[in-house]
Scaffold this motif. Structure first.
Motif, PDB file in Angstrom:
ATOM      1  N   ALA A 193      11.357   3.484  15.558  1.00 20.63           N
ATOM      2  CA  ALA A 193      11.092   4.624  15.032  1.00 20.63           C
ATOM      3  C   ALA A 193      11.726   4.693  13.759  1.00 20.63           C
ATOM      4  O   ALA A 193      11.078   5.292  12.482  1.00 20.63           O
ATOM      5  N   PRO A 194      12.779   4.283  13.393  1.00 21.93           N
ATOM      6  CA  PRO A 194      13.293   4.780  11.516  1.00 21.93           C
ATOM      7  C   PRO A 194      12.713   3.971  10.701  1.00 21.93           C
ATOM      8  O   PRO A 194      12.610   4.433   9.694  1.00 21.93           O
ATOM      9  N   ARG A 195      12.086   2.897  11.240  1.00 24.08           N
ATOM     10  CA  ARG A 195      11.357   2.111  10.062  1.00 24.08           C
ATOM     11  C   ARG A 195       9.851   2.538   9.949  1.00 24.08           C
ATOM     12  O   ARG A 195       9.504   2.665   8.911  1.00 24.08           O
ATOM     13  N   LEU A 196       9.304   3.505  11.025  1.00 23.13           N
ATOM     14  CA  LEU A 196       8.122   4.181  10.781  1.00 23.13           C
ATOM     15  C   LEU A 196       8.358   5.373   9.834  1.00 23.13           C
ATOM     16  O   LEU A 196       7.372   5.699   9.055  1.00 23.13           O
ATOM     17  N   ARG A 197       9.400   6.079  10.035  1.00 20.50           N
ATOM     18  CA  ARG A 197       9.869   7.185   9.186  1.00 20.50           C
ATOM     19  C   ARG A 197      10.053   6.790   7.744  1.00 20.50           C
ATOM     20  O   ARG A 197       9.530   7.678   6.999  1.00 20.50           O
ATOM     21  N   GLU A 198      10.451   5.368   7.698  1.00 16.28           N
ATOM     22  CA  GLU A 198      10.288   5.014   6.166  1.00 16.28           C
ATOM     23  C   GLU A 198       8.798   5.044   5.300  1.00 16.28           C
ATOM     24  O   GLU A 198       8.669   5.109   4.228  1.00 16.28           O
ATOM     25  N   GLN A 199       7.917   5.004   6.462  1.00 12.39           N
ATOM     26  CA  GLN A 199       6.492   4.956   6.246  1.00 12.39           C
ATOM     27  C   GLN A 199       5.880   6.215   6.027  1.00 12.39           C
ATOM     28  O   GLN A 199       4.642   6.590   5.911  1.00 12.39           O
ATOM     29  N   GLY A 226       0.750  -1.281   0.020  1.00 16.05           N
ATOM     30  CA  GLY A 226       0.042   0.246   0.144  1.00 16.05           C
ATOM     31  C   GLY A 226       0.839   1.243  -0.189  1.00 16.05           C
ATOM     32  O   GLY A 226       2.234   1.187  -0.040  1.00 16.05           O
ATOM     33  N   ALA A 227       0.264   2.267   0.036  1.00 21.66           N
ATOM     34  CA  ALA A 227       0.753   3.574  -0.167  1.00 21.66           C
ATOM     35  C   ALA A 227       1.260   3.941   1.022  1.00 21.66           C
ATOM     36  O   ALA A 227       0.974   3.644   2.101  1.00 21.66           O
ATOM     37  N   ARG A 228       2.638   5.024   1.080  1.00 17.64           N
ATOM     38  CA  ARG A 228       3.083   5.270   2.300  1.00 17.64           C
ATOM     39  C   ARG A 228       2.113   6.547   2.786  1.00 17.64           C
ATOM     40  O   ARG A 228       1.855   7.297   2.174  1.00 17.64           O
ATOM     41  N   ALA A 229       2.104   6.411   4.266  1.00 15.38           N
ATOM     42  CA  ALA A 229       1.385   7.720   4.904  1.00 15.38           C
ATOM     43  C   ALA A 229       2.374   8.832   4.876  1.00 15.38           C
ATOM     44  O   ALA A 229       3.761   8.676   4.571  1.00 15.38           O
ATOM     45  N   GLN A 230       1.934  10.036   4.351  1.00 16.78           N
ATOM     46  CA  GLN A 230       2.727  11.168   4.236  1.00 16.78           C
ATOM     47  C   GLN A 230       2.422  12.181   5.259  1.00 16.78           C
ATOM     48  O   GLN A 230       1.455  12.636   5.806  1.00 16.78           O
ATOM     49  N   GLY A 231       3.552  12.380   6.145  1.00 15.16           N
ATOM     50  CA  GLY A 231       3.831  13.426   7.271  1.00 15.16           C
ATOM     51  C   GLY A 231       2.697  13.142   8.458  1.00 15.16           C
ATOM     52  O   GLY A 231       2.175  14.147   9.142  1.00 15.16           O
ATOM     53  N   THR A 232       2.534  11.798   8.754  1.00 21.24           N
ATOM     54  CA  THR A 232       1.713  11.739   9.826  1.00 21.24           C
ATOM     55  C   THR A 232       2.587  11.523  11.374  1.00 21.24           C
ATOM     56  O   THR A 232       3.643  11.265  11.083  1.00 21.24           O
ATOM     57  N   THR A 233       1.979  12.280  12.219  1.00 20.93           N
ATOM     58  CA  THR A 233       2.563  12.075  13.566  1.00 20.93           C
ATOM     59  C   THR A 233       1.681  11.521  14.453  1.00 20.93           C
ATOM     60  O   THR A 233       0.591  11.718  14.602  1.00 20.93           O
ATOM     61  N   MET A 234       2.365  10.642  15.172  1.00 19.39           N
ATOM     62  CA  MET A 234       1.479   9.665  16.377  1.00 19.39           C
ATOM     63  C   MET A 234       2.188   9.837  17.637  1.00 19.39           C
ATOM     64  O   MET A 234       3.471   9.912  17.451  1.00 19.39           O
ATOM     65  N   THR A 235       1.438   9.463  18.674  1.00 20.82           N
ATOM     66  CA  THR A 235       2.165   9.147  19.788  1.00 20.82           C
ATOM     67  C   THR A 235       2.064   7.945  20.418  1.00 20.82           C
ATOM     68  O   THR A 235       0.997   7.423  20.414  1.00 20.82           O
TER      69      THR A 235
END
Length: 339
Positions: free
Chosen positions: A49-55, A23-32
């Motif tokens: 966290a680095p692998r989530l940044r890739e998403q 699927g598509a990558r999320a763009q600019g999402t920030t979560m806590t």
């Protein structure tokens, strides 16, 4: 839980391989995401966290112990302070009882097949395991056969005692009670023995103090998890893990999406990444020593299983029964063992 403490930072090399999400990558999402302080915080910032940044997902971590996560979420009254919980079994049951979790759909996890059956449900998903038994210094004491051995003179004078404030402490003390003829419904045999050995025991202290006391030679026996054993051995400490004759105890640490989260898609990706093979493999190695829940990742040498699929062979506990009486145990231990 959990009970993962003071790890060194992993090098940037851990941040390499991308994860296989469709699927598509999320763009600019920030979560806590809530995270246990100490080793968990370091590990997830370095590895996950680095692998989530890739998403395209940025994760803001909030270090909180499990009971504090529950308290903070309840106080927020429907405005969740974070998107994802990380909890041991007792607080997990509390979160369910208080209605703090979104209904969870395991089918949204692309890595669901890497978990053993039953480890993802309508509440959340398992992300790490802990295995609990007896740690001892093989140069100072013989290998204990079981929980009742800890009350023998040759162990008492070298034993570090800690109470019911942690999951591993609670289940260890329950297993001791069972070995002494007690049960969850009757802890009196345990407390009678604790009072008897109190004048002779090497140390009574907080859970976080026990590894340091062991390393310094102030105690040579303690009840703990395999993580602590592996961590101390990596520092050159003489320490081994004994599986009690009644079996080692085990429990799962789980993640849950907070009720009312505004970042549900990102929260699913966060949990999915956590159980993926690259992340689980990285977390199972030095300096983190997590017990992986991913079936394709082999646990470390100190863990008495070769796959998480063997988790059903371990002693487990009913936290719906434990939670209502645990505060009384904590108070009683503190009162009778203080001083």
């Amino acid at each position: 839980m959990t009970e993962f403490r003071r790890r060194h930072l992993l090098g940037a090399a851990m941040a390499g391989a991308a994860l296989p999400f469709g699927g598509a990558r999320a763009q600019g999402t920030t979560m806590t995401a809530a995270v246990y302080p100490g080793g968990w915080d370091e590990a997830l910032r370095d590895v996950l966290a680095p692998r989530l940044r890739e998403q395209g997902i940025t994760v803001a971590f909030e270090p909180l112990f499990a009971v504090d996560q529950i308290a903070k979420a309840r106080a927020a009254r429907g405005n969740p302070p974070f998107d994802v919980f990380v909890l041991d079994p007792g607080p997990r049951v509390s979160g369910i009882d208080f209605g703090l979790f979104e209904t969870f759909d395991p089918a949204k996890l692309s890595n669901l097949g890497q978990l053993p059956p039953g480890q993802a449900d309508a509440q959340g998903a398992a992300v790490a395991a802990q295995v609990v038994g007896i740690a001892y210094n093989p140069t100072k004491v013989p290998k204990p056969k079981g929980w009742a051995d800890l009350f023998k003179p040759e162990y008492v004078s070298k034993l570090g005692l800690t109470g019911f404030g942690t999951t591993f402490g609670t289940i260890s003390l329950i297993e001791m009670a069972k070995a002494l003829g007690g049960s969850v419904e009757n802890m009196d045999p345990l407390f009678a023995e604790l009072r008897r050995i109190r004048p002779s025991v090497a140390a009574v202290g907080q859970p976080a103090a026990m590894p340091g006391m062991f390393q310094q030679g102030q105690i040579d026996v303690m009840y703990t998890n395999t993580y602590t054993v592996t961590l101390l051995r990596s520092r050159g400490v003489n320490i081994d893990f004994a599986v009690p004759e009644t079996g080692a105890a085990a429990f799962m640490t789980t993640m849950h999406i907070a009720k009312g989260s505004r970042n549900i898609d990102a929260a699913y990706k966060y949990i999915d990444a956590m159980i993926s093979t690259p992340v689980q493999a990285a977390l199972s190695q030095a300096p983190y020593f997590f017990v992986p829940v991913n079936k394709d990742v082999t646990p470390g040498a100190d863990v008495p299983m070769r796959s998480i699929s063997e988790i059903g062979n371990f002693v487990t506990h009913d936290w719906a029964k434990i939670n209502p009486v645990r505060p009384q145990w904590i108070q009683r231990f503190n009162r009778e063992m203080a001083g």
